[in-house]
Motif scaffolding. Structure first.
Motif, mmCIF file in Angstrom:
data_model
loop_
_atom_site.group_PDB
_atom_site.id
_atom_site.type_symbol
_atom_site.label_atom_id
_atom_site.label_comp_id
_atom_site.label_asym_id
_atom_site.label_seq_id
_atom_site.Cartn_x
_atom_site.Cartn_y
_atom_site.Cartn_z
ATOM 1 N N VAL A 3 0.701 -1.071 -0.025
ATOM 2 C CA VAL A 3 0.062 -0.569 -0.094
ATOM 3 C C VAL A 3 0.942 1.483 -0.125
ATOM 4 O O VAL A 3 1.853 1.480 0.474
ATOM 5 C CB VAL A 3 -0.994 0.165 1.361
ATOM 6 N N GLU A 45 -5.584 -6.997 5.107
ATOM 7 C CA GLU A 45 -6.145 -6.705 3.578
ATOM 8 C C GLU A 45 -7.344 -5.814 3.158
ATOM 9 O O GLU A 45 -7.028 -5.427 2.395
ATOM 10 C CB GLU A 45 -5.629 -7.780 3.334
ATOM 11 N N ARG A 49 -8.368 -2.140 1.468
ATOM 12 C CA ARG A 49 -8.990 -2.176 0.443
ATOM 13 C C ARG A 49 -10.310 -1.763 1.125
ATOM 14 O O ARG A 49 -11.111 -0.444 0.538
ATOM 15 C CB ARG A 49 -9.751 -3.438 -0.200
ATOM 16 N N LEU A 62 -2.447 0.058 -4.046
ATOM 17 C CA LEU A 62 -2.355 -0.723 -3.356
ATOM 18 C C LEU A 62 -2.326 -1.727 -4.366
ATOM 19 O O LEU A 62 -2.648 -1.622 -6.027
ATOM 20 C CB LEU A 62 -4.180 -1.734 -3.285
#
Length: 63
Positions: A3, A45, A49, A62
């Motif tokens: 990221v 994760e 997102r 990402l």
């Protein structure tokens, strides 16, 4: 997953830091976001997102 926050796009809305404070911080001088680490732990994760989706400027990248 990796990221990063694109500093050219970030406008300091702070939504990423509110959504995933484990992943994002805010700079004192201008309130713009940064990633604490380029590597996202597997258990975070989904939060990464969600933070990317919540960014009005689409500044979270990402990969």
């Amino acid at each position: 997953m990796k990221v990063r926050v694109d500093p050219e796009l970030c406008q300091g809305h702070t939504l990423c830091a509110m959504t995933a404070p484990e992943l994002f911080g805010l700079r004192d001088e201008d309130g713009h976001a940064y990633a604490h680490s380029a590597e996202v732990p597997p258990e975070l994760e989904d939060k990464a997102r969600e933070a990317a989706r919540s960014c009005p400027e689409q500044a979270i990248v990402l990969s």
